[in-house]
Write an enzyme that holds these catalytic residues in place. Sequence first.
Site, mmCIF file in Angstrom:
data_model
loop_
_atom_site.group_PDB
_atom_site.id
_atom_site.type_symbol
_atom_site.label_atom_id
_atom_site.label_comp_id
_atom_site.label_asym_id
_atom_site.label_seq_id
_atom_site.Cartn_x
_atom_site.Cartn_y
_atom_site.Cartn_z
ATOM 1 N N LYS A 71 0.806 -1.231 0.000
ATOM 2 C CA LYS A 71 0.000 0.000 0.000
ATOM 3 C C LYS A 71 0.839 1.282 0.000
ATOM 4 O O LYS A 71 0.417 2.298 -0.538
ATOM 5 C CB LYS A 71 -0.930 0.020 1.218
ATOM 6 N N ASP A 107 -9.941 3.271 2.378
ATOM 7 C CA ASP A 107 -10.021 2.547 3.660
ATOM 8 C C ASP A 107 -10.670 3.381 4.775
ATOM 9 O O ASP A 107 -11.528 2.885 5.510
ATOM 10 C CB ASP A 107 -8.613 2.131 4.129
#
Length: 277
Positions: A71, A107
């Site tokens: 990520k 997220d």
Amino acid sequence: MIIKGTTQVYAIFGHPVSHSKSPAMHNAAFRHLAIDACYIAFDVEPHMLKEAVYAIRALNIKGLNITIPHKESVLEYLDQLSPEAEVIGAVNTIKNQEGSLLGFNTDGRGFIQSLTERGISVCGKKVLVLGAGGASKAVVYSLLKEGAEVFIYNRTLDKALALIRQYQSRPIELVTADRLSDKGFVGSMDIVVNTTSVGLQDNEMPIAKELLLSKHVVCDLIYHQTLLLKSAAERGCVTIDGSGMLLWQGVYAFEIWTGQKAPVEVMREALLSDSVT
Ligand code: ATR
């Protein structure tokens, strides 16, 4: 689903990735909306990430999710970042726009929506966040954006301090180990969020059970029923596991890729019925 010459490809890059529930969720959504697309998982080893990202353009993969451990490292290979991804310093969603790779982070938004759908607003609430890693950064960004007051505890103090420094003028405070065991302090919190991996594979608690009060909403980003969530439920708390965040980050990614409204309930059902854990 029939794979044809016209079928567009979406994917997730992670390592390991075989446990991912994202293929079940997104393929169900494509099927439901009769979109000629499929979603597959690629196990990309860290030293192959650069090549894998170049392959997105070469193979015209339309959209991706990026998961652990890529990520943060994927950022340098992208053409543009959303303001959210830029501040958080991590990307979980890529859109391939005619060869230009745009990075997003859904997220934090996903986490907030998993609370909202349970009738919980974070605005004006005191939120104790345990952990200061990648997941925490996304959650903290969205909590502050939504008007929460954030209190951060992390085993490694320096990482919590670095996160706090990023938001200098915002309501965010460091929590020391002493404060984390102080009844009065923990009792003044409204929401407790575990973003650490404590409880993922062990039966450990990131905070003492006796500090949890029935007024607390206790969240764990881990998908299954951790000891924390079990203990919190026994103490009379409202508990929220990570499955809602998983769903909603996927919903927002799907909408970024397709420009269409995601079939949320179809995706939720696919997650629930996917037996791979
Ligand atoms: P993620 O992307 O899932 O957030 P990460 O960036 O590796 O993963 O962060 C893991 C978090 O869990 C960190 O806050 C880490 O604390 P440290 O910064 O001190 O490493 C926390 N963590 C992991 N194992 C832990 C443990 N046994 N006790 C306390 N915290 C732990």
